[in-house]
Design a protein around this motif. Structure first.
Motif, short mmCIF file in Angstrom:
data_model
loop_
_atom_site.label_atom_id
_atom_site.label_comp_id
_atom_site.label_asym_id
_atom_site.label_seq_id
_atom_site.Cartn_x
_atom_site.Cartn_y
_atom_site.Cartn_z
N UNK A 270 19.38 41.54 16.28
CA UNK A 270 19.25 41.85 14.86
C UNK A 270 18.00 41.14 14.37
N UNK A 271 17.03 41.92 13.90
CA UNK A 271 15.73 41.38 13.56
C UNK A 271 15.48 41.49 12.06
N UNK A 272 14.99 40.41 11.48
CA UNK A 272 14.51 40.43 10.09
C UNK A 272 12.99 40.45 10.15
N UNK A 273 12.40 41.24 9.27
CA UNK A 273 10.96 41.44 9.30
C UNK A 273 10.35 41.09 7.95
N UNK A 274 9.38 40.20 7.96
CA UNK A 274 8.63 39.84 6.76
C UNK A 274 7.22 40.38 6.91
N UNK A 275 6.79 41.19 5.95
CA UNK A 275 5.49 41.85 6.02
C UNK A 275 4.62 41.39 4.86
N UNK A 276 3.39 41.00 5.16
CA UNK A 276 2.44 40.60 4.13
C UNK A 276 1.23 41.51 4.23
N UNK B 201 5.57 32.21 -2.19
CA UNK B 201 6.21 33.41 -1.67
C UNK B 201 6.99 33.19 -0.37
N UNK B 202 6.34 32.62 0.61
CA UNK B 202 6.94 32.56 1.94
C UNK B 202 8.15 31.62 2.00
N UNK B 203 8.01 30.41 1.47
CA UNK B 203 9.11 29.45 1.54
C UNK B 203 10.36 29.97 0.83
N UNK B 204 10.26 30.48 -0.42
CA UNK B 204 11.46 31.04 -1.07
C UNK B 204 12.04 32.22 -0.30
N UNK B 205 11.18 33.05 0.29
CA UNK B 205 11.67 34.20 1.06
C UNK B 205 12.46 33.74 2.27
N UNK B 206 11.94 32.76 2.99
CA UNK B 206 12.64 32.22 4.15
C UNK B 206 13.96 31.58 3.74
N UNK C 165 3.85 25.89 7.73
CA UNK C 165 4.97 25.93 6.77
C UNK C 165 6.32 25.80 7.45
N UNK C 166 6.38 26.08 8.75
CA UNK C 166 7.65 25.94 9.47
C UNK C 166 8.02 24.48 9.68
N UNK C 167 7.14 23.57 9.29
CA UNK C 167 7.46 22.15 9.35
C UNK C 167 8.07 21.64 8.05
N UNK C 168 8.21 22.53 7.05
CA UNK C 168 8.88 22.13 5.81
C UNK C 168 10.31 21.73 6.13
N UNK C 169 10.81 20.66 5.51
CA UNK C 169 12.14 20.12 5.86
C UNK C 169 13.26 21.14 5.87
N UNK C 170 13.31 22.03 4.87
CA UNK C 170 14.42 22.97 4.78
C UNK C 170 14.33 24.10 5.81
N UNK C 171 13.18 24.22 6.46
CA UNK C 171 13.00 25.30 7.42
C UNK C 171 13.02 24.79 8.86
N UNK C 172 12.40 23.65 9.12
CA UNK C 172 12.24 23.21 10.50
C UNK C 172 13.55 22.91 11.20
N UNK C 173 14.61 22.63 10.43
CA UNK C 173 15.91 22.36 11.05
C UNK C 173 16.64 23.65 11.43
N UNK C 174 16.14 24.79 10.94
CA UNK C 174 16.85 26.05 11.18
C UNK C 174 16.04 27.11 11.92
#
Length: 354
Positions: free
Chosen positions: A39-45, A85-90, A119-128
């Motif tokens: 199951x894939x989620x796709x983010x397009x910019x 945009x990206x952090x809230x979307x994630x 941005x994947x090193x942001x605390x709320x994202x890097x753990x997940x």
């Protein structure tokens, strides 16, 4: 259901980058139809707000990625809008009850991958979530034609008279930045050049980055999911080794923006003769050095909309899906070029091509 979740329990994310028209969307469309149960989620910019790539992918009918799984960011280049945009979307994506097995992010053709990966090193994202890998798609035919290489001897001669001239063009720098960020480079559109041309492109691409990522060849964006997914790199942990030209300029106190490029949308009436229209568009592109042109056209008497994708002098056209019930038929094109593009002249020339 197959899953690519990492052993740390993190969701893997693949960043797919590459210059305008390299074939990113086509490659992703092929991937979604052969996702192996993921199951894939796709983010397009996209650069510009028409959302052509999202429309193309929503029409592919892949079970692995429904319309609800496709998120479009059209408020600007993702490398400049990470926080907004990206952090809230994630965050919203990770709060879903039915979380994806894999996340794919298609950047704008004008985006720097480095800020996004960081941005994947942001605390709320890097753990997940972890960056499984960065895939850079290259238009081999465009490289073979010298699209990304200035005449350096000519530039050096000019600089001898004016030290303020830059050595590299904005296009050339961006091309190198996208290669420098890569874990895998896909030399796409190799069917458009011969074997010697492919070898020359491979050598040219390799010379543009100090890193040595894996490099494969492809036609029509056809790359197996097993190759693109499951790289297992954890790229966010290596971002310091992939600095872009602009990051180095930041360190020198300079600011990064996308003033080098402009885009606009042109709306037209029905296109009675698509072949003649496309032929005239090629002349417009050549006369005004348009980098990218893409969108949809209304062809009278046809129940389907015509997709138009132009890169330099190459323009592809095909009917991608029927017009939806209640959907307003029309012709809308996104035009992307350098900042000195004469928008008024281009608009007039395209309107005259109908």
């Amino acid at each position: 259901m197959a899953s690519t979740t990492t052993h740390q329990g993190k969701i893997p994310a693949t960043v797919i980058t590459g210059f305008l028209g390299a074939g990113k969307t086509t490659m992703i469309r092929n991937l979604l139809t052969n996702a192996g149960g993921r199951r894939i989620a796709l983010i397009i910019n996209e650069f510009g707000d028409l959302g052509v790539d999202g429309e193309v992918l929503k029409g592919c009918g892949a079970e692995a990625c429904t319309e609800d799984d496709i998120i479009e960011l059209t408020n600007g280049c993702i490398c400049c809008t990470v926080a907004d945009d990206f952090i809230p979307t994630m965050t919203k994506l990770l709060e879903r009850e039915n979380r994806p097995d894999h996340i794919i992010i298609e950047t704008s053709g004008l985006a720097l991958p480095q800020p996004l990966v960081a941005a994947f090193n942001w605390p709320d994202i890097r753990t997940q979530v972890t960056v499984d890998g960065v895939v850079t798609v290259v238009d081999s035919a465009a490289v073979a034609a010298g699209r990304f290489a200035d005449d350096h001897d000519k530039v050096d001669a000019a600089r001898a008279e004016d030290d303020t001239l830059d050595h590299e063009s904005p296009i050339e720098e961006l091309f190198e930045d996208q290669l420098t960020a890569a874990d895998l480079i896909v030399l796409n559109k190799t069917d458009l050049i011969d074997a010697d041309g492919v070898a020359a492109v491979r050598a040219e691409v390799a010379s543009r980055t100090h890193r040595k990522p894996a490099m494969i060849e492809a036609k029509n964006g056809d790359v197996a999911a097993s190759v693109l997914l499951g790289l297992g790199v954890g790229t966010e942990g290596d971002i310091a080794n992939r600095k872009s030209h602009h990051e180095m300029e930041h360190e020198a106190g300079e600011e990064h923006d996308h003033d080098e490029f402009d885009s606009f949308i042109i709306e037209l009436g029905p296109i009675a003769d698509p072949n003649a229209f496309v032929a005239r568009l090629k002349a417009v592109i050549a006369a005004h050095d348009v980098l990218r042109l893409k969108g949809f056209a209304d062809v009278p008497g046809k129940p389907m909309r015509l997709l138009i994708q132009g890169v330099g002098q190459r323009i592809d056209q095909y009917f991608d899906r029927p017009w939806a019930a209640g959907e307003a038929r029309g012709t809308r094109l996104v035009v992307i070029g350098l900042h000195d593009m004469d928008e008024a002249a281009v608009r007039a020339a395209i309107a005259a091509a109908v």
